[in-house]
Design an enzyme around this catalytic site. Sequence first.
Site, short mmCIF file in Angstrom:
data_model
loop_
_atom_site.label_atom_id
_atom_site.label_comp_id
_atom_site.label_asym_id
_atom_site.label_seq_id
_atom_site.Cartn_x
_atom_site.Cartn_y
_atom_site.Cartn_z
N GLY A 51 57.61 29.07 100.99
CA GLY A 51 58.21 30.16 100.21
C GLY A 51 58.62 29.65 98.84
O GLY A 51 59.15 28.56 98.72
N VAL A 89 55.65 16.67 85.54
CA VAL A 89 54.59 16.48 84.55
C VAL A 89 55.10 15.68 83.34
O VAL A 89 54.44 14.75 82.87
CB VAL A 89 54.03 17.85 84.09
CG1 VAL A 89 53.09 17.69 82.90
CG2 VAL A 89 53.33 18.54 85.25
N ARG A 90 56.30 16.02 82.86
CA ARG A 90 56.81 15.34 81.68
C ARG A 90 57.23 13.91 81.99
O ARG A 90 57.13 13.03 81.13
CB ARG A 90 58.00 16.12 81.11
CG ARG A 90 57.56 17.50 80.60
CD ARG A 90 58.12 17.82 79.25
NE ARG A 90 57.36 18.92 78.66
CZ ARG A 90 57.88 19.89 77.90
NH1 ARG A 90 59.19 19.88 77.64
NH2 ARG A 90 57.13 20.82 77.38
N SER A 104 56.60 21.99 104.77
CA SER A 104 55.78 21.29 103.78
C SER A 104 55.98 19.78 103.90
O SER A 104 55.04 18.99 103.73
CB SER A 104 56.17 21.73 102.37
OG SER A 104 56.25 23.14 102.31
N MET A 129 69.10 36.80 102.77
CA MET A 129 68.13 35.89 103.39
C MET A 129 68.84 34.73 104.11
O MET A 129 70.01 34.44 103.87
CB MET A 129 67.15 35.41 102.35
CG MET A 129 66.11 36.49 102.02
SD MET A 129 64.71 35.87 101.07
CE MET A 129 63.53 37.23 101.27
N GLY A 130 68.09 34.05 104.96
CA GLY A 130 68.63 32.95 105.75
C GLY A 130 68.30 33.13 107.21
O GLY A 130 69.12 33.57 107.98
N ARG A 131 67.07 32.79 107.57
CA ARG A 131 66.61 33.06 108.92
C ARG A 131 67.34 32.18 109.94
O ARG A 131 67.73 32.61 111.01
CB ARG A 131 65.09 32.83 109.01
CG ARG A 131 64.39 33.80 109.94
CD ARG A 131 62.88 33.64 109.83
NE ARG A 131 62.38 34.14 108.56
CZ ARG A 131 61.99 35.41 108.37
NH1 ARG A 131 62.05 36.27 109.36
NH2 ARG A 131 61.55 35.81 107.20
N GLU A 180 84.52 41.66 103.70
CA GLU A 180 85.55 41.65 104.74
C GLU A 180 85.10 40.77 105.90
O GLU A 180 85.91 40.10 106.54
CB GLU A 180 85.81 43.07 105.24
CG GLU A 180 86.79 43.81 104.37
CD GLU A 180 86.24 44.05 102.97
OE1 GLU A 180 85.06 44.43 102.86
OE2 GLU A 180 86.96 43.83 101.98
N GLU A 232 70.10 37.29 107.65
CA GLU A 232 68.88 37.69 108.35
C GLU A 232 68.86 37.21 109.80
O GLU A 232 68.50 37.92 110.72
CB GLU A 232 67.70 36.99 107.65
CG GLU A 232 66.64 37.83 107.07
CD GLU A 232 65.60 36.89 106.46
OE1 GLU A 232 64.47 37.32 106.28
OE2 GLU A 232 65.94 35.70 106.16
N ARG A 279 76.49 52.44 105.75
CA ARG A 279 75.20 52.31 105.10
C ARG A 279 74.68 50.88 105.23
O ARG A 279 75.47 49.95 105.39
CB ARG A 279 75.31 52.63 103.59
CG ARG A 279 75.85 54.01 103.31
CD ARG A 279 74.87 55.08 103.74
NE ARG A 279 75.51 56.38 103.86
CZ ARG A 279 75.28 57.41 103.06
NH1 ARG A 279 74.40 57.28 102.08
NH2 ARG A 279 75.88 58.56 103.24
#
Lengths: 328, 328, 328, 328
Positions: free
Chosen positions: B15, B28-29, B109, B174-176, B192, B227, B252
């Site tokens: 991801g 690269v630099r 990875s 997010m945060g599985r 809260e 999540e 909601r």
Amino acid sequence: MPKLIKKLAVLTSGGDSPGMNAAIRSVVRTCAYHNIQCIGVYRGYEGLIEGDFKEMDARSVRGIINKGGTILKSARSKEFRTKEGRQKAHKHLIENNVDGLVVIGGDGSFTGALIFNQEFGFPVMGIPGTIDNDIFGTSHTLGFDTALNTVVDAIDKIRDTASSHNRLFFIEVMGRDAGHIALNTGVAGGAEEILIPEEDLGMERLVDSLNRSRKTGKTSSIVVVAEGDKIGKNIFELKDYVDQNMEGYDVRVSVLGHMQRGGPPSCFDRVLASRMGVKAVESLLEGKTNFMVGLLNSKMELTPLDKAIKGKTKINLELLRVSDIMST
Amino acid sequence: MPKLIKKLAVLTSGGDSPGMNAAIRSVVRTCAYHNIQCIGVYRGYEGLIEGDFKEMDARSVRGIINKGGTILKSARSKEFRTKEGRQKAHKHLIENNVDGLVVIGGDGSFTGALIFNQEFGFPVMGIPGTIDNDIFGTSHTLGFDTALNTVVDAIDKIRDTASSHNRLFFIEVMGRDAGHIALNTGVAGGAEEILIPEEDLGMERLVDSLNRSRKTGKTSSIVVVAEGDKIGKNIFELKDYVDQNMEGYDVRVSVLGHMQRGGPPSCFDRVLASRMGVKAVESLLEGKTNFMVGLLNSKMELTPLDKAIKGKTKINLELLRVSDIMST
Amino acid sequence: MPKLIKKLAVLTSGGDSPGMNAAIRSVVRTCAYHNIQCIGVYRGYEGLIEGDFKEMDARSVRGIINKGGTILKSARSKEFRTKEGRQKAHKHLIENNVDGLVVIGGDGSFTGALIFNQEFGFPVMGIPGTIDNDIFGTSHTLGFDTALNTVVDAIDKIRDTASSHNRLFFIEVMGRDAGHIALNTGVAGGAEEILIPEEDLGMERLVDSLNRSRKTGKTSSIVVVAEGDKIGKNIFELKDYVDQNMEGYDVRVSVLGHMQRGGPPSCFDRVLASRMGVKAVESLLEGKTNFMVGLLNSKMELTPLDKAIKGKTKINLELLRVSDIMST
Amino acid sequence: MPKLIKKLAVLTSGGDSPGMNAAIRSVVRTCAYHNIQCIGVYRGYEGLIEGDFKEMDARSVRGIINKGGTILKSARSKEFRTKEGRQKAHKHLIENNVDGLVVIGGDGSFTGALIFNQEFGFPVMGIPGTIDNDIFGTSHTLGFDTALNTVVDAIDKIRDTASSHNRLFFIEVMGRDAGHIALNTGVAGGAEEILIPEEDLGMERLVDSLNRSRKTGKTSSIVVVAEGDKIGKNIFELKDYVDQNMEGYDVRVSVLGHMQRGGPPSCFDRVLASRMGVKAVESLLEGKTNFMVGLLNSKMELTPLDKAIKGKTKINLELLRVSDIMST
């Protein structure tokens, strides 16, 4: 009769939108400027029925021009739809010597205001506050411009990850009956397709269009979908259809949701709110009633409330065409 | 052996997260600074297998430090999990005279990189890039800080509308497997309650807590849900539970989704990426391999890749307690 | 003695910084959590001398975690430097039954607190609030992270126009005695050079460096300069020097100024403020005095106030080197 | 004659503004849509004179709609003011078979375009790109809306610190000849006074107004000053005047500077740019020349270039009055 106005009340009603606080501030300060009193009503028509009032002066509205939401809070009121409810409301206004009412809200709120006037002859003036921009008689409703920037910022972020992974994203934006948010943010967000309630694209054309854009070498795509679009029952069914009918796509869905309603209002919405507040108060002072203030051709204009309620805003066809050309 | 390194390759995998471009730029630099060549590999291990390479110099990475996503694109590669896939990858690296590989990504990875090293003895170095902050050996992963600010900004907007309408909002972040994002943004967003996978609060305690906070006069509430939280199967079931078991709440749900992965990296993430890139390249030049660079006690440190993969980051218990105290 | 604490006071002093409100909120709520009273003091030591106090409970600090500035206001007080002033302050605290004082501010504010304690034995605790990050005993002061993001956002905007016009921009950022802001934002903003008070680069080396970067094909450049840098008397003299000694440059100056002090605090600063407030109150409750709370190696730690005042924070030398490498 | 157009060129000239890239993208894609070729000219008229051209297709403009600045770069060209310069430019266009030129810029750029057309009969079309909004024939220039939001965001930040310290801030915004930015951001930023070139307030009235607002209990104030305001020679003299003539004020100055020109364009500016690009290209295809496209009453309209150059935009008097009422 115009000379009689010595005290106004202001309330916010329906879904909140950025700029409502700036409008409240403007109403209160315009009252102060004209040396008339001002009362804030809490929770829309609910607070009107309950007499949940607060005296407001120029100082009460300091530091709110840049705040989202509404310090007066908002609500939808079932009781105000009854004659009894409206009678209670009227009683509280009369007892408090209020001579006129400014209603900041959308269609539903204006309908309430109109009935209230018809029953009691009480002067009312509307300020269009909703992010959906679906009110006749103004080129921009309060909060629309802010919501556009919030959505475009979210699309920009999603595009970062979409293009890193060669994904297709369906992004749902607000607009139950109107595609204004979808159309503008779709163009501004560089969407390949924009699905709006006003135009039935059809599933096949969507698939065709995506396939075509893929052939030109595009590996990631954004489709902006208005809440109220009728192609699929909802955006997740849209995803399923593409999953089943198109090969090689990694499809994701993002529903932007309620954050579209919040945040500090844009410069445009703050200026618009300030102008509308002045116009609403001064129109009441001139003896006018049953109007909505609006922005038409860059000027503040009045539209009769019944027209504002019944009139239908049209989608900008030129913009639909621009969208087509841009996704070349 | 260290003297042999004349050319490095860099790829992004898994991801994407804000700061990956800044890390590529730094790799690269730093190569340019030490007069060694650098190759960018497209689409992670997929591009390694296909030899989808591009020579990069200091100019190739201009203007990307502030861009979200990854210019090298990212992908998940099934083929790299096979010996054949890895052999192809190795062949391409050898043919291109590459002497070492920098992998910017997460756990999965790094596992690939470690196996690759074990099979071919090819020098590898990891840079932790994920918004979830769930990698052992660094206090911060690349993109975590940016994602926190994105989430907090969204919570601020939602709170505007929540408090205007006296609503209860469940906001999914997010945060599985890890509650780091939820815990930090919950505290910063003034939530809260915060529901995280590491701690099973239980439905009843949640309801108790909400009722308690309502009694103190709070009329709107925010609950931040990771999540991966296990209380409800998902956030919509959570809403249903509260709808059925608590009175008078207008509940909601908002799922923030993929916009959390994008956007211009924060100052912190850009600086971290710049430091990590230097450390990764210079560690390879010193002959080191199979490490991940990380931030520990404000310093760049190396952690063996196998430890980084197996080690478990812990939730900050002090922060959980702070969260409790703050929702007093 | 620790048992005696039943009421605390909190004030903000010196230059304001984002996160001060979040710290006030945390102090107040931690008091509520431990069932002790809390008083807010307006305008720093000025308000202490005048007894400008306000009782605060958990509700008083609602909706401020995301606001810049300080609701308690801040000021610099000459009178508190006199014995008479401090006596008045002490009298007010005693009369109001206050048992301890939390001071949110910088070096100068801590010096006042220390003297106050030495004279009256009054328990004091410091929370480091300043955007400059120049306080010993904490890796981050409150507001530093937010200011970094504000500056980087401004640099990104300036770079848009700089690169459209091939211009050289000198951008002055805050930091009278410390180059922390300049160093971090310079790296994150991709600056070609960073001028800080801690390091005397010398005009000639600056000119050399710019000429070198131009030869590599760079046509626009950003140089970030800390307020307190000693190369030129000020940034406009710097511009004049380059105008006179370098050909073909279109040089512009931008002084970012006070907007660096404002804005909604970042997630990091809100979390830090929340943690610091808890630690400060609970340390006073444990009977401790004359300490500053700080973040060291990701943990809340106490540093004696005299050390915090005298200690010198050092510039991160690794970061200076990273900056050199990045401008390759 | 209209049928002859098979290839267009596009350039950006003068000060850059957010939305220029979105306009370039729109010009290029509209060409692609109509199957005509498009050439990008670098560095405005300079590049035209040097033949610094680049073929552009729909893919060349991917990912730029949200970028500030201009990928074609901009410059002011002395040589184009000479007949020789313009002859070189014409030669390059003819040699490259270009049939028409779209110029994105301001007054000066349009004057160049008009002279060029008069000399060589070469079809030209203007798109108004400047943050100052000082061009006749359009209610909004490209970049104006974005700059307004950038300025308002800065004012919000400065107000945080102003109100924490009871300070008076003079904030200078861009607008050498026009007060549009100052007027709009002053209203939206809640400024007590707004100083614009179009209206000579006079020092005394400013002092009166500040004194009056202080008497109503305001302890901090913001005054927004347009660059081109003539009250004081510059904003620092303004500060000196107040320092010497008003007691008890802690006056600060902030010059917002070039960051006002950069940043991702707002939704409004991206949509406007997209519409203007389509209109400009299609107008050339219809055989029109010497016009500027503009937004008038929400529609795309053409204004003859000479009118656009000579016409004077007027300050919105209604807004001036709103500003007065708001600072009640």
